[in-house]
Design a protein around this motif. Structure first.
Motif, short mmCIF file in Angstrom:
data_model
loop_
_atom_site.label_atom_id
_atom_site.label_comp_id
_atom_site.label_asym_id
_atom_site.label_seq_id
_atom_site.Cartn_x
_atom_site.Cartn_y
_atom_site.Cartn_z
N ARG A 15 23.57 -3.38 42.52
CA ARG A 15 22.83 -4.64 42.53
C ARG A 15 22.73 -5.15 41.10
NH1 ARG A 15 17.43 -4.13 46.02
NH2 ARG A 15 17.11 -6.06 44.89
N ARG A 16 22.74 -6.45 40.95
CA ARG A 16 22.66 -7.05 39.62
C ARG A 16 21.30 -6.75 39.00
NH1 ARG A 16 21.52 -11.62 36.70
NH2 ARG A 16 23.21 -12.49 35.48
N SER A 17 21.31 -6.39 37.72
CA SER A 17 20.09 -6.13 36.94
C SER A 17 19.22 -5.04 37.57
CB SER A 17 19.28 -7.41 36.76
OG SER A 17 20.04 -8.35 36.05
N SER A 18 19.85 -4.04 38.15
CA SER A 18 19.07 -2.95 38.73
C SER A 18 19.57 -1.61 38.18
CB SER A 18 19.17 -2.95 40.25
OG SER A 18 20.47 -2.63 40.66
N PHE A 19 18.70 -0.63 38.21
CA PHE A 19 19.06 0.71 37.80
C PHE A 19 18.37 1.66 38.76
CE2 PHE A 19 19.23 4.57 35.33
CZ PHE A 19 20.41 4.46 34.61
N GLU A 20 19.17 2.38 39.52
CA GLU A 20 18.62 3.29 40.51
C GLU A 20 19.34 4.63 40.42
OE1 GLU A 20 17.25 0.82 44.24
OE2 GLU A 20 19.35 0.43 43.77
N LEU A 25 15.54 9.02 43.58
CA LEU A 25 14.81 9.65 42.49
C LEU A 25 14.16 8.61 41.57
CD1 LEU A 25 17.32 12.47 41.50
CD2 LEU A 25 15.37 12.62 43.06
N TRP A 26 14.78 7.44 41.49
CA TRP A 26 14.27 6.39 40.59
C TRP A 26 14.78 5.03 41.04
CZ3 TRP A 26 11.12 5.35 36.59
CH2 TRP A 26 11.34 4.19 35.88
N SER A 27 13.92 4.05 40.93
CA SER A 27 14.33 2.66 41.11
C SER A 27 13.63 1.81 40.06
CB SER A 27 13.96 2.16 42.51
OG SER A 27 14.33 0.79 42.61
N GLY A 28 14.42 1.10 39.29
CA GLY A 28 13.88 0.22 38.28
C GLY A 28 13.67 -1.20 38.81
N ILE A 29 14.01 -1.39 40.08
CA ILE A 29 13.83 -2.71 40.68
C ILE A 29 12.34 -3.02 40.72
CG2 ILE A 29 14.11 -4.07 42.79
CD1 ILE A 29 16.63 -2.42 43.34
N GLY A 30 11.99 -4.16 40.24
CA GLY A 30 10.58 -4.56 40.23
C GLY A 30 9.82 -4.11 38.99
N LYS A 31 10.49 -3.37 38.11
CA LYS A 31 9.82 -2.93 36.88
C LYS A 31 10.23 -3.85 35.74
CE LYS A 31 9.72 1.98 38.08
NZ LYS A 31 8.63 1.99 38.90
N ILE A 61 28.72 7.61 38.86
CA ILE A 61 28.07 6.40 38.37
C ILE A 61 28.67 5.22 39.13
CG2 ILE A 61 27.71 4.89 36.37
CD1 ILE A 61 27.87 7.40 34.63
N ASN A 62 27.81 4.50 39.82
CA ASN A 62 28.22 3.34 40.62
C ASN A 62 29.36 3.64 41.59
OD1 ASN A 62 26.33 1.74 39.37
ND2 ASN A 62 27.75 1.00 37.82
#
Length: 78
Positions: A31-36, A49-55, A25-26
């Motif tokens: 990146r700030r406010s991101s989950f990948e 596998l996943w990027s929450g950036i832009g969601k 984990i990390n």
């Protein structure tokens, strides 16, 4: 905190599905406010596998469902 809780839940799901797989984990500053979620393969390549950036909003869209990530992981390991 919400990022940490989601990371812990996802990590537990991945470890439960593929016990021999190391989960970090990390490993570097996120990146700030991101989950990948990324898979680092044995050959050194990386698969996202996943990027929450832009969601989102709402914020919950930034985080994947653990079951979906387990399926994505298994399909990329095969």
């Amino acid at each position: 905190r919400v990022f940490g809780r989601n990371a812990a839940a996802l990590s537990a799901a991945l470890r439960g599905a593929v016990p021999h797989l190391p989960v970090d984990i990390n490993p570097r500053q996120p990146r700030r406010s991101s989950f990948e979620v990324s898979l680092l393969k044995e050959d050194g390549s990386t698969v996202e596998l996943w990027s929450g950036i832009g969601k989102g909003p709402p914020r919950k869209l930034k985080f994947p469902q653990p079951e979906a990530m387990v399926e994505a992981l298994k399909s990329n390991l095969a």
